[in-house]
Design an enzyme around this catalytic site. Structure first.
Site, PDB file in Angstrom:
ATOM      1  CB  SER A  38      -0.981   0.132   0.945  1.00 37.52           C
ATOM      2  OG  SER A  38      -0.293   0.346   2.532  1.00 37.52           O
ATOM      3  CE  LYS A  53      -2.256   1.945   4.856  1.00 41.79           C
ATOM      4  NZ  LYS A  53      -1.279   0.838   5.320  1.00 41.79           N
TER       5      LYS A  53
END
Length: 235
Positions: free
Chosen positions: A156, A194
């Site tokens: 991701s 993230k």
């Protein structure tokens, strides 16, 4: 040295920036290079970024900045104002002026604990145990704070140059600025890697891959555990 595809993509981006002032989309890059999927473009972009030819800018869609051009495109081989913080596995030879048995201070390595695996994708269980040690160049580490390393699982964060299997170097901190790549503890038991964004009373954890949606949590459900300061990749 760049491959033909990497050079073709860099030239295409450069010409579009000169002509329009904005870089091409990934779909336009895919068509221009006659590739079947955008995953090939992701790999080429990552390779160009790791080699210091381009930089992807945070908070802006399609934001790519050219740092330098190879000599074949009229540029210099010396990067200006940007040095990739990716350390590749392998042997490094000391400079000729440096005795072979003396290690320069900027090449000295420190052993960091690898605390397990971190998800660059859906959050995984929180990390709490040391699995092994890894040698990290001291120049990669901040002068303040404790550091540790994590193995990345998932894709991701691929557009930020972080691939599945990489080892990320993390500086322990409980605070982060918008745009920082952080280790976030979600709901007290899941950890993920993230990009951090504060939105009023909420925290958005943003992926660097369009296949993953941004996840938004109440502020009290997200605790910053550390900030990304470096990356180690072994081929």
């Amino acid at each position: 040295m760049l491959t033909k595809k990497q050079l073709d993509l860099l030239e295409f981006i450069h010409k579009r920036l000169q002509k329009d002032g904005v870089p091409p989309s990934f779909d336009e890059m895919k068509v221009a290079l006659d590739l079947r999927s955008k995953s090939g473009i992701h790999r080429l972009i990552t390779a160009l970024e790791e080699r210091g030819f381009i930089r992807r800018l945070a908070h802006r869609a399609r934001a790519i900045e050219i740092i330098r051009l190879p000599e074949s495109l009229g540029g210099s081989q010396t990067p200006v104002g940007f040095t990739p913080r990716v350390i590749q596995g392998g042997h490094q030879t000391p400079p000729p002026s440096q005795p072979a048995n003396v290690e320069p201070s900027h090449m000295m390595a420190m052993e960091l604990p690898v605390m397990g695996r971190i998800a660059a994708g859906v959050p995984i269980e929180a990390i709490s145990q040391v699995s092994h040690q890894v040698a990290v160049p001291s120049s990669m580490l901040s002068t303040s704070g404790q550091h540790y390393a994590l193995e990345v699982r998932g894709d991701s964060m691929i557009e930020a140059g972080i691939n599945d299997g990489d080892v990320v170097v993390i500086r322990e901190t409980k605070v982060a600025d918008n745009g920082d790549i952080v280790v976030a503890l979600v709901e007290g038991h899941e950890a993920t890697l993230k990009r951090f964004h504060r939105q009023g009373g909420s925290i958005a954890l943003e992926a660097a891959n369009p296949a993953y949606e941004t996840r938004v949590y109440p502020e009290d459900q997200v605790k910053v555990q550390g900030q990304l300061v470096g990356l180690i990749r072994t081929y």
